[in-house]
Design a protein around this motif. Sequence first.
Motif: not given
Length: 369
Positions: A208-220
């Motif tokens: 989902s877009p929200a999950e995408s934003e969360r995963l992309l914002a995570l540290p490596v």
Amino acid sequence: MTAFDVRILGSGIVSRSLALALARQGLRVALQARPATRSAGPDLRAYALNPASVRLLSELRAWDTLPPDARTAVHDMRVAGDAPGARLEFSAFTQSVPALAWIVDAAALEAVLDTAVGFNAMVSLFDEPPTAPLTVVAEGKASGWRDKLGVRFEQHSYGQRAIAARLVCDRPHNGVAHQWFRSPDILALLPFDRPQPGHSFGLVWSVSPAESERLLALPVAEFEAALNEACGEAAGRLTLGSERAAWPLLLGRASAISGAGWALVGDAAHVVHPLAGQGLNLGLADVAALAEVLAERESWRSPGDADLLRRYARRRVTGTWAMTQATDGLWQLFAGQQPLLRELRNRGLGLVNHIAPVKRWLVGQALDS
């Protein structure tokens, strides 16, 4: 001034492949030049090509010139549902083919095609190609020329974004592709040889877009932990080998793909969910069909003859419709979260996995598309 038989609008793999295919027939092609600058960010695109696409690229003498680490054979595919025991496995050995598919680095393929185009005397590059009897629109899903032709592009958002990255694994991939169909996400690991030969994967993770934003914002480190938890380390321990990128997913179809003096190919004509990896295969099938129609035309017909181009549209309607329905149907099946639907789809995976003729038919459809 040189008169051209065909002008091709677009600067991607499909447009270059079509230019080379038509040049082989002696047609004079005006091709849109590639933009001097590309969009910011790494090019993480990797395509799964079926044997039909590989045959076409081989005929165009583009396949064998790819760097060895830019194409990786898929020998086996392991598909899992969202319940224990829900799995489906395919093998090139049991299908009696060299590979189920090949994973190809998009940038490397574009470079090879650009080189081939540059050496072809029948193809001329223009920022704005001059008019010709036939205009082929290969500009992608956001085509402006398609709109100028008055063609409607009906699209439906899946409410998902695909996260892409290159991964490195602590054990060899052995040419095995992995895919998890879970509600609400779909995750695929495509065996690859970049950045580390024999130990890399291309990631396509639809969320989902929200999950995408969360995963992309995570540290490596946190992203890698989330990824390995999602995969259960079925392919080994995965680490990032590149940056991450994401794009929205949609289903799209043009209301018509040909008319007097014009034709649509590739994403300008149709866009499907990437869960089956068939997007570029559909575009290259368009190239093969249009090239065949033009090669078979009567000597008195112009390349832009409306009746001639209707033959192209008829040749593509069945294959495109079937793949669109298949990919959309799979997404609809696995997007639902109702308990009964979840049980049925997981039981279905296990059932199909034990019926060899059905499995052979499914693989055959993908190989021949």
